[in-house]
Scaffold this motif. Structure first.
Motif, short mmCIF file in Angstrom:
data_model
loop_
_atom_site.label_atom_id
_atom_site.label_comp_id
_atom_site.label_asym_id
_atom_site.label_seq_id
_atom_site.Cartn_x
_atom_site.Cartn_y
_atom_site.Cartn_z
N LEU A 1 0.83 -1.24 -0.07
CA LEU A 1 0.16 0.04 0.10
C LEU A 1 0.70 1.27 0.12
O LEU A 1 0.55 2.24 -0.71
N VAL A 2 1.82 1.19 0.84
CA VAL A 2 2.89 2.36 0.81
C VAL A 2 3.39 2.55 -0.57
O VAL A 2 3.51 3.92 -1.06
N ILE B 1 1.63 6.53 -6.95
CA ILE B 1 0.46 7.58 -7.42
C ILE B 1 0.87 8.88 -6.98
O ILE B 1 0.67 9.68 -8.02
N ASN B 2 1.19 9.17 -6.06
CA ASN B 2 1.60 10.56 -5.74
C ASN B 2 2.78 11.05 -6.67
O ASN B 2 2.80 12.47 -7.06
N GLY B 3 3.87 10.06 -6.84
CA GLY B 3 4.64 10.75 -7.69
C GLY B 3 4.39 10.99 -8.98
O GLY B 3 4.70 11.83 -9.71
N ALA C 1 2.64 15.03 -13.18
CA ALA C 1 1.87 15.44 -14.21
C ALA C 1 1.53 17.05 -13.99
O ALA C 1 1.15 17.78 -14.90
N ARG C 2 1.69 17.45 -12.77
CA ARG C 2 1.54 18.77 -12.64
C ARG C 2 2.66 19.66 -13.04
O ARG C 2 2.69 20.89 -13.14
#
Length: 74
Positions: A58-59, A65-67, A72-73
């Motif tokens: 999970l980590v 996903i956060n990376g 993308a930002r």
């Protein structure tokens, strides 16, 4: 669910954890994280990694996903 099914599920759970621990050990993550820790603490951490592999997954997925969102930002 029969007792044989429970044993098979338990074996699969521990096997997945053992494979993940072996990959982490081969990559040097266990030695790097524990440094000069005692043998008993290494055993406890190893057992925890084998039994708690869903948390590790999970980590990893959350970090991935956060990376991807961060890239993308940018």
């Amino acid at each position: 669910m029969s007792a044989a099914d429970l044993v098979n599920w338990g074996f699969a759970y521990v096997l997945i954890g053992a494979v993940m621990w072996a990959l982490m050990y081969a990559g040097g993550l266990i030695e790097e994280a524990l440094g000069k820790a005692s043998r008993s603490s290494r055993a406890i951490v190893s057992i925890g990694a084998i039994a708690g592999w869903p948390v590790i997954v999970l980590v990893f997925v959350a970090g991935y996903i956060n990376g991807a969102r961060g890239r993308a930002r940018s």
